[in-house]
Design a protein around this motif. Structure first.
Motif, short mmCIF file in Angstrom:
data_model
loop_
_atom_site.label_atom_id
_atom_site.label_comp_id
_atom_site.label_asym_id
_atom_site.label_seq_id
_atom_site.Cartn_x
_atom_site.Cartn_y
_atom_site.Cartn_z
N GLU A 69 17.18 6.77 21.35
CA GLU A 69 16.18 7.12 22.36
C GLU A 69 16.65 6.73 23.75
O GLU A 69 16.47 7.47 24.71
CB GLU A 69 14.84 6.45 22.02
N HIS A 70 17.25 5.56 23.85
CA HIS A 70 17.76 5.10 25.14
C HIS A 70 18.86 6.03 25.64
O HIS A 70 18.88 6.39 26.83
CB HIS A 70 18.28 3.66 25.00
N LEU A 72 19.23 9.17 24.89
CA LEU A 72 18.64 10.46 25.26
C LEU A 72 17.94 10.36 26.62
O LEU A 72 17.95 11.34 27.39
CB LEU A 72 17.66 10.92 24.19
N MET A 73 17.36 9.22 26.88
CA MET A 73 16.67 9.05 28.19
C MET A 73 17.69 8.99 29.33
O MET A 73 17.43 9.50 30.42
CB MET A 73 15.81 7.80 28.17
N ILE A 74 18.85 8.41 29.07
CA ILE A 74 19.88 8.30 30.09
C ILE A 74 20.53 9.66 30.34
O ILE A 74 20.77 10.06 31.47
CB ILE A 74 20.95 7.27 29.70
#
Length: 75
Positions: A69-70, A72-74
């Protein structure tokens, strides 16, 4: 008089045999109970091990999900 003595000896032998039989049955039941208790204890240990492994696996999966998730957020 001899008949009463013979009867008494017969009843004493009968009672002694029955008591020995009951003691043997008690010993057998104790061994069976001990075996079942050991089996139950081993089953409980296996359940605890499986639960612990599942907790560790879930924690590792959660960590991977958080990293993905991290990323993908970046990105």
């Amino acid at each position: 008089m001899a008949v009463n003595l013979n009867d008494a000896e017969y009843f004493a032998d009968t009672i002694m045999s029955r008591v020995e039989q009951l003691i043997n049955e008690r010993d057998i039941l104790r061994r069976e109970l001990a075996r079942k208790s050991d089996g139950t204890l081993e089953h409980d240990r296996a359940f605890v091990r499986a639960y612990q492994n599942n907790v560790v696996d879930n924690a590792a999966a959660s960590e991977k999900i958080a990293r993905l998730e991290h990323m993908l957020m970046i990105g």
